[in-house]
Design an enzyme around this catalytic site. Structure first.
Site, PDB file in Angstrom:
ATOM      1  N   ARG A 137      42.491 -10.035  45.194  1.00 50.96           N
ATOM      2  CA  ARG A 137      43.264 -11.381  44.790  1.00 50.96           C
ATOM      3  C   ARG A 137      42.717 -12.509  44.764  1.00 50.96           C
ATOM      4  NH1 ARG A 137      49.083  -9.670  47.434  1.00 50.96           N
ATOM      5  NH2 ARG A 137      47.611  -9.469  49.070  1.00 50.96           N
ATOM      6  N   THR A 138      41.757 -12.551  46.008  1.00 48.51           N
ATOM      7  CA  THR A 138      41.166 -13.768  46.201  1.00 48.51           C
ATOM      8  C   THR A 138      39.673 -13.681  45.653  1.00 48.51           C
ATOM      9  OG1 THR A 138      42.369 -14.361  48.247  1.00 48.51           O
ATOM     10  CG2 THR A 138      40.506 -15.507  48.003  1.00 48.51           C
ATOM     11  N   LEU A 164      49.519   5.882  63.759  1.00 50.43           N
ATOM     12  CA  LEU A 164      49.325   7.236  64.070  1.00 50.43           C
ATOM     13  C   LEU A 164      48.381   7.295  65.147  1.00 50.43           C
ATOM     14  CD1 LEU A 164      49.336   9.362  60.834  1.00 50.43           C
ATOM     15  CD2 LEU A 164      51.250   9.432  62.347  1.00 50.43           C
ATOM     16  N   SER A 165      47.572   6.360  65.461  1.00 49.44           N
ATOM     17  CA  SER A 165      46.615   6.281  66.422  1.00 49.44           C
ATOM     18  C   SER A 165      46.841   6.886  67.844  1.00 49.44           C
ATOM     19  CB  SER A 165      45.852   4.781  66.490  1.00 49.44           C
ATOM     20  OG  SER A 165      45.425   4.534  65.167  1.00 49.44           O
ATOM     21  N   ASP A 225      34.761   2.913  61.190  1.00 48.03           N
ATOM     22  CA  ASP A 225      35.387   3.036  59.626  1.00 48.03           C
ATOM     23  C   ASP A 225      34.271   3.527  58.818  1.00 48.03           C
ATOM     24  OD1 ASP A 225      38.156   2.428  60.361  1.00 48.03           O
ATOM     25  OD2 ASP A 225      37.667   0.155  59.680  1.00 48.03           O
ATOM     26  N   THR A 234      42.853  -3.228  64.324  1.00 49.78           N
ATOM     27  CA  THR A 234      43.192  -3.201  62.868  1.00 49.78           C
ATOM     28  C   THR A 234      43.755  -4.424  62.479  1.00 49.78           C
ATOM     29  OG1 THR A 234      44.509  -1.491  61.420  1.00 49.78           O
ATOM     30  CG2 THR A 234      45.643  -2.344  63.665  1.00 49.78           C
ATOM     31  N   GLY A 273      43.743   8.563  53.156  1.00 49.78           N
ATOM     32  CA  GLY A 273      43.018   8.014  54.204  1.00 49.78           C
ATOM     33  C   GLY A 273      43.103   8.805  55.513  1.00 49.78           C
ATOM     34  N   LYS A 296      40.326  -7.330  62.197  1.00 43.14           N
ATOM     35  CA  LYS A 296      38.955  -6.763  62.209  1.00 43.14           C
ATOM     36  C   LYS A 296      37.615  -7.904  62.331  1.00 43.14           C
ATOM     37  CE  LYS A 296      40.252  -2.426  60.659  1.00 43.14           C
ATOM     38  NZ  LYS A 296      39.745  -1.255  59.723  1.00 43.14           N
ATOM     39  N   LYS A 308      36.599 -13.985  48.036  1.00 42.91           N
ATOM     40  CA  LYS A 308      36.348 -13.082  48.796  1.00 42.91           C
ATOM     41  C   LYS A 308      35.525 -11.870  48.491  1.00 42.91           C
ATOM     42  CE  LYS A 308      40.147 -14.045  52.036  1.00 42.91           C
ATOM     43  NZ  LYS A 308      41.454 -13.393  52.739  1.00 42.91           N
TER      44      LYS A 308
END
Length: 257
Positions: free
Chosen positions: A144-145, A15-16, A97, A60, A221, A64, A148
């Site tokens: 999941r990692t 939508l940006s 953000d 995005t 968001g 990033k 990280k």
């Protein structure tokens, strides 16, 4: 006329362009905004052209963090950049953000002293955890990692968890999982004690539906997306915009129609 863009991959849904064009109209600026969908294997080759052809661009998924080594100055306060511009010959990086999340989230709940489960450990999660710590919450990070999650937790003073079990006052999805039909980032999460669930994806997701069914208040968001875009345009045009909260509300209302 100034030219701006969004750099990412598989971003046709974004939508940006609509949001930034509404901001330009409000500001009375003559500018364009387009999507630049670049495949990961083409990133290094395509990036110089973006710096050359645009006055600034947003970033995005999945770039990033990957953009950071190409910058002269990183003003983001993190390893994730979502806004890039040239200033006095320097390639500058910022992260709006952080402000977008704060403007949306902080008006919905006071997280001070509350436990918060953050799903994901990427750029959005970094901004969210940074905000949560500043607002007095106790963040837990699941990815999941696991390595990280550990890395982000160490960086921000949070706690990494190996699974998303347990009960939390707040649950926040910072992953793109849920963008596609049938995906549910909340599957297996116990929302029975959750007061508030937030999804960085900017439409109602299965994650939010699951949380709401368990009695939690929810928020997607979209406001975050609009606020971060407004702050990016303030940087691009080097202005402090008057009435940006009213502008954000008006844009959100139009986009929800």
């Amino acid at each position: 006329m100034k030219k701006f863009a969004l750099l990412g991959h598989q971003i046709q849904y974004s939508l940006s362009p609509r949001i930034h064009r509404m901001v330009y109209e409000h500001m009375g600026k003559d500018a364009t905004y387009e999507l630049c969908d670049v495949a990961p294997e083409d990133f290094d080759r395509e990036l110089p052209a973006l710096f050359e052809n645009f006055d600034g661009f947003n970033v995005t998924k999945p770039y990033k963090s990957r953009i950071v080594p190409f910058l002269d100055i990183n003003m983001s306060g993190s390893g994730a950049v979502n806004t890039v511009m040239r200033y006095e010959g320097q390639k500058m990086g910022y992260n709006t953000d952080y402000y977008g999340f704060n403007m949306s989230f902080a008006t919905k709940i006071n997280p001070d002293g509350k436990s918060a489960l953050v799903l994901g450990a990427g750029g959005v999660a970094d901004s969210v955890v940074r905000n949560l710590v500043k607002m007095g919450a106790v963040p837990y990070i699941f990815s999941r990692t696991f390595s990280k999650a550990e890395e982000l937790a160490k960086k921000r003073g949070a706690t990494a968890v190996a699974d998303a079990g347990g009960k939390f006052d707040i649950v926040i999805n910072c992953t793109p999982f849920g963008q596609n039909l049938g995906e549910n980032a909340g599957e297996g999460i116990d929302f029975s004690a959750t007061e508030f669930a937030f999804d960085a994806i900017y439409h109602e997701t299965e994650f939010l539906k699951t949380a709401a069914a368990a009695g939690a208040k929810t928020c997607d968001g979209l406001e975050m997306l609009v606020y971060q875009a407004i702050f990016a345009d303030e940087l691009f045009f080097e202005v402090d915009m008057d009435g940006f909260t009213e502008l954000a509300a008006a844009i959100v209302e139009k986009l929800r129609v």
